[in-house]
Every structure is written in structure tokens, then in C-alpha cells.
Scaffold this active site. Structure first.
Site, PDB file in Angstrom:
ATOM      1  N   ASN A 175       1.090  -1.327  -0.316  1.00  0.00           N
ATOM      2  CA  ASN A 175      -0.031  -0.334  -0.072  1.00  0.00           C
ATOM      3  C   ASN A 175       0.599   1.624  -0.312  1.00  0.00           C
ATOM      4  OD1 ASN A 175      -1.826   1.682   0.407  1.00  0.00           O
ATOM      5  ND2 ASN A 175      -2.367   1.212   3.129  1.00  0.00           N
ATOM      6  N   LYS A 191      -0.092   4.185  -0.417  1.00  0.00           N
ATOM      7  CA  LYS A 191       0.083   5.492   0.060  1.00  0.00           C
ATOM      8  C   LYS A 191      -0.047   6.185  -0.791  1.00  0.00           C
ATOM      9  CE  LYS A 191       0.054   3.470   4.381  1.00  0.00           C
ATOM     10  NZ  LYS A 191       0.236   3.623   6.117  1.00  0.00           N
ATOM     11  N   HIS A 233      -9.776   1.726   4.911  1.00  0.00           N
ATOM     12  CA  HIS A 233      -8.435   1.354   5.686  1.00  0.00           C
ATOM     13  C   HIS A 233      -8.123   2.787   7.117  1.00  0.00           C
ATOM     14  CE1 HIS A 233      -4.560   3.212   6.739  1.00  0.00           C
ATOM     15  NE2 HIS A 233      -3.565   1.933   5.290  1.00  0.00           N
ATOM     16  N   GLU A 273      -7.130   4.960   7.370  1.00  0.00           N
ATOM     17  CA  GLU A 273      -6.762   6.537   7.268  1.00  0.00           C
ATOM     18  C   GLU A 273      -7.999   7.701   6.822  1.00  0.00           C
ATOM     19  OE1 GLU A 273      -2.843   5.830   4.940  1.00  0.00           O
ATOM     20  OE2 GLU A 273      -1.911   4.342   7.083  1.00  0.00           O
ATOM     21  N   GLU A 279      -5.304  -4.217  10.647  1.00  0.00           N
ATOM     22  CA  GLU A 279      -4.747  -3.259  10.797  1.00  0.00           C
ATOM     23  C   GLU A 279      -4.872  -2.736  12.228  1.00  0.00           C
ATOM     24  OE1 GLU A 279      -2.418  -1.973   7.473  1.00  0.00           O
ATOM     25  OE2 GLU A 279      -4.302  -1.095   7.271  1.00  0.00           O
ATOM     26  N   GLY A 335       2.454   2.713  10.850  1.00  0.00           N
ATOM     27  CA  GLY A 335       3.302   3.700  10.135  1.00  0.00           C
ATOM     28  C   GLY A 335       4.296   4.431  12.047  1.00  0.00           C
ATOM     29  N   SER A 346       3.537  -1.477  10.323  1.00  0.00           N
ATOM     30  CA  SER A 346       5.014  -1.564  10.838  1.00  0.00           C
ATOM     31  C   SER A 346       5.503  -3.310  10.260  1.00  0.00           C
ATOM     32  CB  SER A 346       5.763  -0.832  12.479  1.00  0.00           C
ATOM     33  OG  SER A 346       5.181   0.303  12.308  1.00  0.00           O
TER      34      SER A 346
HETATM   35  P1  13P Z   1       2.911   0.966   7.775  1.00  0.00           P
HETATM   36  O1  13P Z   1       3.544  -0.714   7.064  1.00  0.00           O
HETATM   37  O2  13P Z   1       3.843   2.166   7.301  1.00  0.00           O
HETATM   38  O3  13P Z   1       2.759   0.847   9.380  1.00  0.00           O
HETATM   39  O4  13P Z   1       1.460   1.222   7.217  1.00  0.00           O
HETATM   40  C1  13P Z   1       0.610  -0.140   7.327  1.00  0.00           C
HETATM   41  C2  13P Z   1      -0.303   0.040   6.465  1.00  0.00           C
HETATM   42  O5  13P Z   1      -1.056   1.317   7.039  1.00  0.00           O
HETATM   43  C3  13P Z   1      -0.716  -0.657   5.110  1.00  0.00           C
HETATM   44  O6  13P Z   1      -1.890  -0.235   5.006  1.00  0.00           O
END
Ligand code: 13P
Length: 256
Positions: free
Chosen positions: A11, A13, A97, A99, A169, A175, A215
Site C-alpha cells: 500500500n 499511500k 483503511h 487513514e 491493521e 507507521g 509496521s
Molecule cells: P506501515 O507498514 O507503514 O505501518 O503501514 C501499514 C498500512 O497502513 C498498510 O495499509
């Protein structure tokens, strides 16, 4: 163990220009052998979907969108529909997601409607669920995740229910460099599978892929993938570099 094909998704982003997306996809395909025992999914930003689709040259590589609007067309400035994503060659779409839920106010009802739209147009949703740190600390992780799954999958038919991919997640792990331990992740994955089985059907839930995200890095990928109910990974930061994502795609497991 059920025969669940491991799925490793990048992903990206809001990262990568078209040129960067294409060279990453070319390099990853060059540097890894085609595989029948795992699926690699690339979720670039919308602007790079078409270019990445043209670059994908192997059946084990698939294309995903990071979001989708629930309507097919109309006056929704800035939005992209499932019809358009299918037209751009997407196999999957990431839905709900954290976010999107936390930064853009997506509700469980919106997530449900998007999921229905993705199925209606012949793609497979990757439904994201997960608790915040506050929810984990006050002991409501299972309740939160259960409600998110239940509301999202209302009314799915058995075939859709079997195809759906769920991604756990935990928001506090995204992140932050704070990965859920393999044990913490496994505990929630097993719970999701059990509840999903009660909602749809046990054999459907046993065939459903449940991914972990938050992560994921080259140094924790193998222990996560060793867990019986972790069927793949949704990777953010570590999917931006070919070297680290390559190692994640090449996870090793002793799981049968
Ligand atoms: P990270 O791997 O940067 O923690 O992000 C995870 C994520 O949101 C994947 O959709």
C-alpha cells in the site's frame, strides 16, 4: 490448514510518481521469481494505476486501488468509482483503511457501501479493520473489530463472502514502528475468523484470507507469517523500497 494463498500487498499511500511506480514494479518482477504459492498486490496512487497495470507481466502480480467511491458516476468531484477502477485493470480495492476512517471520516456504513460497489464490478475488496490505542487499552479491541467486520459484510452472498480479503491493521501499529507481536496479531486474526465463521459459514471463514498490517518489516515478516491465522500482509512504509519489499514478498514460513 486450509488452502489460503498468501497475499502480500504494497500500500503505497500517497507516494510515488508514475515513473517511480513503473520502475519499482519492473525491478521487483526482475528480482523475484514468479511464484504459484503467493500473490503480490501493488496498490499505487490512482495516477499510476494504468502505468503499473501495463508494467505487470506476471500472473502472480495483481493491481489494487487504495479507495473507491460507492456510486458508479455522478457529481462527486475528486472521487473515483468502482467502474473506473475495473476499467483501469484493478483486481482488488482497499476499503476502509484506518487513514480513510480517521482522516477522512469514513463510517462503517460508507465502508459497507464501497465494499458492495467493489464486488458489483468484479473486483475483490481488501477490508481493513482495527482498533485504536485507546480502544486496545480499554479492552475493547475484539468488540471494535467485530463490529467493523459485521457492518461491512452485511448482505454478502456466499461467493463474495469467500472471496473477501480482511486486513487487521491495529491503528497504533500503522507507521509507528510498533508492530503487534505475532501473538497479539494471531489472537485477533483467530477471533476474526471465528466470528466471520459464525456470521457466514465456517468453511467460508476457513477459506478467507486475513492479512496483518502495521509496521511490517523484513525483520518481523517471518514470525508474523508463521502464525496459523495470518495469511498475508498489508505493508506501508516497507513497501516503498524494492529491497525491503522483496524480502517481505520472499517471507519464509514453516507453516504447512
Ligand atoms: P506501515 O507498514 O507503514 O505501518 O503501514 C501499514 C498500512 O497502513 C498498510 O495499509
Amino acid at each position: 490448514m486450509e488452502n489460503r494463498l498468501p497475499l502480500i500487498a504494497a500500500n503505497w499511500k500517497m507516494h510515488k510518481t508514475i515513473g517511480e511506480a513503473v520502475s519499482f514494479t519492473e525491478d521487483l518482477q526482475k528480482e523475484t521469481a514468479p511464484s504459484v504459492d503467493r500473490e503480490v498486490v501493488i496498490a499505487p496512487p490512482f495516477t499510476a494505476l494504468d502505468a503499473v497495470r501495463r508494467t505487470i507481466s506476471r500472473p502472480d502480480f495483481k493491481l489494487a486501488a487504495q479507495n473507491c467511491h460507492c456510486e458508479e458516476q455522478g457529481a462527486f468531484t475528486g472521487e473515483i468509482s468502482a467502474v473506473m477502477l475495473k476499467d483501469a485493470g484493478c483486481d482488488y480495492a482497499i476499503i476502509g483503511h484506518s487513514e480513510r476512517r480517521h482522516l477522512f471520516g469514513e463510517t462503517d456504513d460508507m465502508v459497507h457501501r464501497k465494499l458492495v460497489a467493489v464486488f458489483r464490478h468484479g473486483m475483490v475488496p481488501i477490508l481493513c479493520v482495527g482498533e485504536t490505542l485507546e480502544q486496545r487499552e480499554d479492552g475493547s479491541t475484539f468488540k471494535v473489530v467485530d463490529a467493523q467486520v459485521q457492518q461491512a459484510v452485511l448482505g454478502l452472498n456466499p461467493q463474495e463472502a469467500r472471496l473477501l480479503v480482511i486486513a487487521y491493521e491495529p491503528v497504533w501499529a500503522i507507521g509507528t514502528g510498533k508492530t503487534a507481536t505475532p501473538g497479539q496479531a494471531q489472537e485477533v486474526h483467530a477471533f476474526i475468523r471465528e466470528r466471520y465463521g459464525a456470521l457466514c459459514d465456517k468453511s467460508v471463514a476457513n477459506a478467507t484470507r486475513i492479512l496483518y498490517g502495521g509496521s511490517v518489516k523484513p525483520d518481523n515478516v517471518d514470525s508474523l507469517m508463521d502464525q496459523p491465522d495470518i495469511d498475508g500482509l498489508l505493508v506501508g512504509g516497507a513497501s516503498l523500497e524494492v529491497n525491503s519489499f522483496k524480502r517481505i514478498v520472499q517471507f519464509k514460513t514453516t507453516k504447512k
